[in-house]
Design a protein around this motif. Structure first.
Motif, PDB file in Angstrom:
ATOM      1  N   ASN A  76      40.779  41.466  65.837  1.00  0.00           N
ATOM      2  CA  ASN A  76      41.635  41.721  66.990  1.00  0.00           C
ATOM      3  C   ASN A  76      41.137  40.969  68.211  1.00  0.00           C
ATOM      4  OD1 ASN A  76      43.526  43.436  65.767  1.00  0.00           O
ATOM      5  ND2 ASN A  76      42.165  45.190  65.963  1.00  0.00           N
ATOM      6  N   ARG A  77      39.898  40.512  68.157  1.00  0.00           N
ATOM      7  CA  ARG A  77      39.311  39.631  69.166  1.00  0.00           C
ATOM      8  C   ARG A  77      38.248  38.809  68.451  1.00  0.00           C
ATOM      9  NH1 ARG A  77      37.667  44.761  69.774  1.00  0.00           N
ATOM     10  NH2 ARG A  77      35.450  45.196  69.538  1.00  0.00           N
ATOM     11  N   TYR A  83      43.959  36.922  62.365  1.00  0.00           N
ATOM     12  CA  TYR A  83      43.930  37.400  63.745  1.00  0.00           C
ATOM     13  C   TYR A  83      45.125  38.295  64.018  1.00  0.00           C
ATOM     14  CZ  TYR A  83      43.297  37.076  68.860  1.00  0.00           C
ATOM     15  OH  TYR A  83      43.102  37.355  70.187  1.00  0.00           O
ATOM     16  N   ARG A  84      44.835  39.453  64.572  1.00  0.00           N
ATOM     17  CA  ARG A  84      45.875  40.396  64.977  1.00  0.00           C
ATOM     18  C   ARG A  84      46.840  40.746  63.853  1.00  0.00           C
ATOM     19  NH1 ARG A  84      45.713  42.881  70.317  1.00  0.00           N
ATOM     20  NH2 ARG A  84      43.683  42.112  70.982  1.00  0.00           N
ATOM     21  N   VAL A 118      41.518  44.949  58.906  1.00  0.00           N
ATOM     22  CA  VAL A 118      40.840  44.674  60.169  1.00  0.00           C
ATOM     23  C   VAL A 118      39.327  44.846  60.013  1.00  0.00           C
ATOM     24  CG1 VAL A 118      40.662  45.367  62.596  1.00  0.00           C
ATOM     25  CG2 VAL A 118      42.881  45.407  61.443  1.00  0.00           C
ATOM     26  N   GLN A 136      36.347  46.852  64.589  1.00  0.00           N
ATOM     27  CA  GLN A 136      37.444  46.663  65.532  1.00  0.00           C
ATOM     28  C   GLN A 136      38.680  47.491  65.205  1.00  0.00           C
ATOM     29  OE1 GLN A 136      38.445  42.538  66.211  1.00  0.00           O
ATOM     30  NE2 GLN A 136      36.334  41.940  66.651  1.00  0.00           N
ATOM     31  N   ARG A 137      38.684  48.111  64.057  1.00  0.00           N
ATOM     32  CA  ARG A 137      39.886  48.847  63.682  1.00  0.00           C
ATOM     33  C   ARG A 137      39.969  50.151  64.463  1.00  0.00           C
ATOM     34  NH1 ARG A 137      37.703  50.344  57.638  1.00  0.00           N
ATOM     35  NH2 ARG A 137      36.605  52.260  58.173  1.00  0.00           N
ATOM     36  N   HIS A 187      52.917  41.854  68.953  1.00  0.00           N
ATOM     37  CA  HIS A 187      51.695  42.607  68.662  1.00  0.00           C
ATOM     38  C   HIS A 187      50.558  42.242  69.615  1.00  0.00           C
ATOM     39  CE1 HIS A 187      53.048  44.835  65.228  1.00  0.00           C
ATOM     40  NE2 HIS A 187      53.544  43.755  64.667  1.00  0.00           N
ATOM     41  N   PRO A 230      49.930  45.899  72.488  1.00  0.00           N
ATOM     42  CA  PRO A 230      48.897  46.286  71.514  1.00  0.00           C
ATOM     43  C   PRO A 230      48.851  47.788  71.280  1.00  0.00           C
ATOM     44  CG  PRO A 230      47.896  45.905  73.645  1.00  0.00           C
ATOM     45  CD  PRO A 230      49.349  45.508  73.790  1.00  0.00           C
TER      46      PRO A 230
END
Length: 381
Positions: free
Chosen positions: A198-199, A218-219, A247, A251-252, A293, A297
């Protein structure tokens, strides 16, 4: 009765991928045919319904070896190997979050093509899983040039055993947090993450040599190919493919809350709104879906026949939208307003397709852009 002919299955799978022009370079097919994928699949796997109906089935090698082998070498079937970080058993119909898998061959070879590996490239692989991707990389670069990280201790131990028995004892496979990279092996020519970010962690850029490549889903939708700049502090590049992965564990977020009781209880106090923005491209255009997305977010979309529902995953907000522009929204966020702004931004940028978008990562964070790095852009929240 003889067992499955894995060599024939592997060749048949390769032929199918070749017919679809999935091998971007001869070496990709060569390593695919050399690595024995069956050595990296657990005896019990959960696979998608071959009929495309969204269902799942569990196949056990002990009870149906041929079905198991066919699933392992099906070009477009990913194999779920873990639920809920191992807390839920892979039983038929068992609910749970997918937390590890063996990606479909089609996805695996496409990633390798985009990575553009060369012999003796030094590679950091994040998300070892069962070890299959690591074995493919090792065939191209040399096993001693590969460092692979798995955050789950049990999966890391399994991958180590799989790599050893498959003939790759020199791959440096360790348990560790992939977001931190592996400084001991740096600098890397290539960084491949086989989980969705996500980053993009700063450590990946800092541990990659200038001109080196970082490839990561990504994302939840896009696959950007980032090249590290000469300063060694920034990375930028286009989105080269559509690709969905689980993910990164660090980060999830939590699973989305069931908002049906909340909607029922708050419907009467929700705000009636009308918007001229057309949200329908989110369902039909990957570029619009991705930018939605990014700019809205922490939400999920539920496409109903007459009404679309936008829900904050933490249960704090919801919105409903009809194609005629009527809608409602409730909660701490004005989700319909956010969605309309995201679609307006996408259209103002020329309605770019997914691969017309790109990503730049610098000290200020992640920034998505359209067409070129100095084109229209949006900071990633």
């Amino acid at each position: 009765m003889t067992g499955p002919d894995y060599t024939a299955l592997r060749r048949r799978c390769a032929d199918a991928l070749q017919a679809e022009d999935q091998f971007g370079a001869p070496w990709v097919r060569e390593v695919f045919e050399k690595v024995e994928r069956e050595r990296f699949a657990p005896a019990r796997i959960r696979v998608s319904d071959p009929g495309g109906n969204g269902g799942q089935e569990v196949i056990d090698y002990a009870t149906d070896a041929r079905a198991w082998a066919n699933a392992v070498y099906a070009p477009d079937r990913s194999l779920i190997t873990q639920l809920d970080d191992g807390a839920t058993l892979l039983e038929p119909g068992a609910p749970g979050r997918f937390t590890s898998s063996l990606s479909a061959p089609r996805v695996v070879v496409r990633q390798l093509c985009h990575l553009d590996l060369r012999p003796r490239h030094r590679v950091l692989h994040i998300g070892t899983g069962s070890g299959y991707d690591s074995a493919l990389i090792a065939e191209r670069t040399g096993a001693r040039n590969l460092f692979t990280l798995e955050v789950d201790d049990r999966l890391a131990a399994t991958a180590r055993r799989n790599l050893d028995t498959a003939g790759y004892p020199d791959v440096q496979a360790v348990a560790g947090d992939g977001e931190q990279g592996w400084p001991a092996g740096a600098p890397y020519d290539r960084v491949l993450c086989t989980a969705s970010a996500n980053r993009v962690p700063r450590a990946w850029i800092e541990q990659t040599r200038p001109g080196g490549v970082i490839l990561t889903p990504y994302r939840g939708l896009a696959l950007p190919r980032l090249v590290v700049a000469d300063d060694g502090k920034t990375a930028s590049g286009p989105i080269v493919d559509a690709m969905s992965f689980m993910v990164l564990r660090g980060q999830r977020g939590t699973e989305a809350a069931d908002l049906r009781p909340v909607v029922k209880a708050t419907l009467s106090e929700s705000e009636r709104v009308r918007t001229d923005a057309d949200l329908s491209p989110v369902k039909t255009e990957l570029g619009a879906e991705f930018l939605y997305h990014v700019l809205v977010p922490g939400t999920r979309l539920v496409f109903g026949e007459e009404t679309w529902w936008l829900e904050a995953r933490d249960g704090s907000s919801w919105a409903a939208w009809k194609p005629d522009g009527r809608g409602r929204q409730w909660g701490t966020r004005r989700l319909l307003t956010e969605a309309a702004e995201a679609l307006t931004a996408w259209k103002a940028a020329g309605a770019p397709g997914l691969t017309a978008l790109g990503l730049t990562v610098d000290a200020g964070g992640d920034r998505v852009w359209a067409h070129e790095p100095d084109g229209p852009s949006w900071p990633v929240p």
